[in-house]
Design an enzyme around this catalytic site. Structure first.
Site, PDB file in Angstrom:
ATOM      1  CE1 TYR A 117      -3.685  -2.440   0.235  1.00 24.09           C
ATOM      2  CE2 TYR A 117      -2.661  -3.234   2.258  1.00 24.09           C
ATOM      3  CZ  TYR A 117      -3.594  -3.378   1.252  1.00 24.09           C
ATOM      4  OH  TYR A 117      -4.439  -4.458   1.259  1.00 24.09           O
TER       5      TYR A 117
ATOM      6  CG  ASN B 144     -10.066   1.217  -0.392  1.00 28.23           C
ATOM      7  OD1 ASN B 144     -10.451   0.066  -0.182  1.00 28.23           O
ATOM      8  ND2 ASN B 144      -8.782   1.525  -0.540  1.00 28.23           N
TER       9      ASN B 144
ATOM     10  CG  HIS C 266     -12.641  -8.986  -0.592  1.00 31.04           C
ATOM     11  ND1 HIS C 266     -12.470  -8.661  -1.923  1.00 31.04           N
ATOM     12  CD2 HIS C 266     -11.616  -8.374   0.075  1.00 31.04           C
ATOM     13  CE1 HIS C 266     -11.383  -7.899  -2.048  1.00 31.04           C
ATOM     14  NE2 HIS C 266     -10.842  -7.715  -0.847  1.00 31.04           N
TER      15      HIS C 266
ATOM     16  CG  ASP D 259     -28.536  -5.404   0.523  1.00 31.64           C
ATOM     17  OD1 ASP D 259     -28.329  -5.777  -0.642  1.00 31.64           O
ATOM     18  OD2 ASP D 259     -29.009  -6.151   1.404  1.00 31.64           O
TER      19      ASP D 259
ATOM     20  CG  HIS E  83      -9.981  -2.256  -4.297  1.00 35.42           C
ATOM     21  ND1 HIS E  83     -10.398  -2.493  -3.019  1.00 35.42           N
ATOM     22  CD2 HIS E  83     -11.015  -2.603  -5.112  1.00 35.42           C
ATOM     23  CE1 HIS E  83     -11.626  -2.972  -3.041  1.00 35.42           C
ATOM     24  NE2 HIS E  83     -12.028  -3.046  -4.305  1.00 35.42           N
TER      25      HIS E  83
ATOM     26  CB  SER F  25      -3.376  -3.594  -3.709  1.00 35.52           C
ATOM     27  OG  SER F  25      -4.607  -4.143  -3.259  1.00 35.52           O
TER      28      SER F  25
ATOM     29  NE  ARG G 278      -5.685  -9.409  -0.298  1.00 37.17           N
ATOM     30  CZ  ARG G 278      -5.880  -8.976   0.944  1.00 37.17           C
ATOM     31  NH1 ARG G 278      -6.825  -8.109   1.205  1.00 37.17           N
ATOM     32  NH2 ARG G 278      -5.108  -9.409   1.939  1.00 37.17           N
TER      33      ARG G 278
END
Ligand code: DQA
Length: 142
Positions: free
Chosen positions: A22, A75, A81, A88, A101, A103, A112
């Site tokens: 990151y 993010n 995941h 919802d 994201h 990465s 992921r």
């Protein structure tokens, strides 16, 4: 445009955790860069971070009920995941949401590779480090 940038679980430790993945910029520094980018383009931006799933849901509801922004960057961290609650909430609101994201999640562990929120998001940006946020802003603007 008015943007809301929402960062979810563990993103508060950006710059400290898993620096090889990151990077070393803190969330504060990343947000400052996003703010400068938005201001240069005549846009405004608000930031929110929480490690609590329900608080992220509340923030999405608040943005919708108060009509406080025109586009959301989300993010969600690992909630991406598996959080059907976030999915919802995104589906419930009529504000375009970009899934972001830092990465490249598709080049990492198999858990992921799937996102339960992508389907209800306007689009997805991943893999460009902190620049993923800027790319999402440009995309939402256009
Ligand atoms: C992340 C990717 C997620 O898989 C992970 O759980 C994160 C950060 C990213 O920005 O690359 O916490 O959303």
């Amino acid at each position: 445009m008015k943007f809301l940038v929402i960062n979810g679980v563990n993103l508060n430790l950006t710059g400290m955790r898993e620096q090889g993945v990151y990077g070393t910029a803190t969330l504060e520094q990343i947000n400052a860069n996003i703010k400068a980018f938005c201001e240069k383009n005549g846009d405004s931006v608000e930031f929110y971070q929480s490690n609590v799933e329900g608080e992220l849901v509340n923030k999405l509801h608040e943005a919708y009920l108060q009509k406080s922004c025109d586009g959301i960057l989300l993010n969600a961290g690992a909630f991406t995941h598996y959080s059907y609650a976030l999915r919802d909430a995104i589906a419930a609101i009529n504000i375009p949401v970009a899934e972001v994201h830092m990465s490249n999640v598709h080049a990492r562990e198999s858990f992921r590779h799937s996102s339960v929120i992508s389907e209800v998001c306007k689009g997805v940006v991943c893999g460009f480090g902190e620049k993923s946020y800027l790319a999402a802003i440009v995309a939402l603007k256009n």
